[in-house]
Design an enzyme around this catalytic site. Sequence first.
Site, PDB file in Angstrom:
ATOM      1  N   ASP A 127      69.294  35.894   3.149  1.00 20.89           N
ATOM      2  CA  ASP A 127      68.848  37.253   3.434  1.00 20.89           C
ATOM      3  C   ASP A 127      69.942  38.136   3.999  1.00 20.89           C
ATOM      4  OD1 ASP A 127      66.040  37.419   2.706  1.00 20.89           O
ATOM      5  OD2 ASP A 127      65.770  35.782   4.144  1.00 20.89           O
ATOM      6  N   TYR A 130      62.123  33.079 -10.414  1.00 22.98           N
ATOM      7  CA  TYR A 130      62.595  34.202  -9.599  1.00 22.98           C
ATOM      8  C   TYR A 130      64.055  34.444  -9.961  1.00 22.98           C
ATOM      9  CZ  TYR A 130      62.996  37.003  -5.262  1.00 22.98           C
ATOM     10  OH  TYR A 130      63.173  38.002  -4.342  1.00 22.98           O
ATOM     11  N   GLU A 139      54.438  38.471  -1.889  1.00 17.97           N
ATOM     12  CA  GLU A 139      55.348  37.433  -1.440  1.00 17.97           C
ATOM     13  C   GLU A 139      55.424  37.574   0.076  1.00 17.97           C
ATOM     14  OE1 GLU A 139      59.954  36.548  -1.850  1.00 17.97           O
ATOM     15  OE2 GLU A 139      59.080  37.394  -3.662  1.00 17.97           O
TER      16      GLU A 139
END
Lengths: 269, 389
Positions: free
Chosen positions: A65, A177, A54
């Site tokens: 993040d 995911y 990834e």
Amino acid sequence: MTPTQSGIERIAAAFAGSGKRAALMPYLMGGFPDIERSLAIGEACVQAGADMLELGVPFSDPLADGPVIHAAATSALAGGVRVEDVLGLAASLARRVPVIVMAYANTVLRPGAEQFIEALAQAGVNGLIVPDLPFEEGEEIARASELAGIALVPLIAPTTTEERLQEIGRRARGFMYVVSVTGTTGERSAGAGTFAPLLARAKASTAVPVALGFGISTPAQAADAADAGADGVIIGSRLVRAAGGANDAASEVGRLVGEFAAALLPRVA
Amino acid sequence: MSSVAHRYGPYGGQYVPETLMPALVELEAAWASAWEDPDFRAELDGLLRDYVGRPSPLYETRRLGERIGYPLWLKREDLNHTGSHKINNALGQALLARRMGKRRVIAETGAGQHGVAAATACALLDLECIVYMGEEDIRRQQPNVARMELLGARVEPVSAGARTLKEAVSAAIRDWVENVDATHYIIGSAVGPAPYPAIVRELQRTIGDEARAQLLERTGRLPARVIACVGGGSNAIGIFTAFLEDDGVELIGVEAAGEGLESGRHGAPLTAGGKAGVLHGSFSAVLQDHDGQILEAHSISAGLDYPGSGPEHAYLRDSRRVRYVAVTDGQALETFAQVTQLEGIIPALEASHALAWVLANPGGELDLVCLSGRGDKDLAEVIALSAQA
């Protein structure tokens, strides 16, 4: 990779043929610590047993993040890394294993969804993850991805409702995911107990493999994820931290990936 | 689907991590039900009247009006409790947080006005309050930092990027992703993912609704022009909304030109034009480079120091209903001193931008300016800059 194989097919083959209890997907930040070293890190990951990679495109305002990946993106951008540099990296790495690019919505929309996805396809990229793109906003990007044979990989979170899960599961391409925790990316200590119910819900909603990420920072957690039913495991912040810390970042990241790969090998009966 | 707007033409939307989507759905439903609930409205209206001091006065300037040679009226949001329009939104959203059973509130702040308003509302309603603020803004808005802490809020310094409003919003959104179950995010401007721009607009539209009625009552006419400063754009959308259907009323949004539009160091994405993009969950006018990296804004005014803008403003620009212009740091500073000396009112540096544009571009008929906040918070910064000059 055969020339006619789509990104979706290549990703499916990587899950099916990993030879592990769950496919191993290291995350690396494109251009961190710099372009040359991130290429070396990617190659070390492949050498150490990564089944897919990834590859993050650094973005100025990465809302999904945590501090480690945010800082790596900021550092890459300060070093002058451009999107085209990361696509160059992707092209090199995609010769070895399937590459899934992680890019924020504005990175995709700036040139236009079609143009960006065409550039991914040209680089041989197989999948795309857009962490700030719920399915409600994703139609144009999904259509362009489908046309280009790129797998648009959606995320689900512990907060995702059953109704949303069905919508997302139906649209998932390549894999789903599964965000293991309610939070941003970063190392955490969560284990099998919390993974299993979420993975079971995810698997029931979709035909594609499910991969667990966010917060997986030790080989033992990766093994827990496989035990809990994950078809794949994504390791991010732990490796990005190593990429930023070690003198020989590539061999340090490679060593860590090797440990994760070993933890995912089939158990001898 | 509820009736809450998600898109304004092509602008708006919900570009957020999946983790937050259920919270946005919950927020939209809670908002729609609260806004239709007479008890909720009565509690908010009562607080706006008795606690905030609404309706805020509409004031016809004396010496400023003489200077420009025609009537100039100010909507006095600076006289609200806590010193700006931000309290209108903060109180409404804090009541909403309590109604949703969320006892932990987070907020971002640039100039500190929204942070103070959120901290105030949380003190009143006994909610935990954490305010994210860039380190540069903490430096230049010290009095507001002290006020927030006195009110019982925790001010979290943000050290990323240029250490200003953009990074404070990002840090608040990340906190929300981590703590979404028990937390409400009181966003301070008409920005962010849907339903926020619509919620903030509804909570701020009282500015324009009041001003329109007050001016009609006092003068029997509508203004020729309505002028407001635009950072994210909450005071502007608050005053513009009441006049959108009044075709004869010109609406002007004043952004921060910083060191000049051509310098690239400004906070004027609507005026500068360029391709729209995604920042903080919505698609709107934004300062960005060719790769879609969001650029740092620059303004002397912490409240306008933001590279994005509310999505409805981008729509109002494209539809030509509102004209967007920009005023430099220097012009705003000069106006700050001039208005103080001529009128005995210290305007916030943000509102000084709106006034500066009027002084430089007099209309000649009747102007209404939203005086969105008072400038006491800016004194230290202005005095320091004057000493350098």
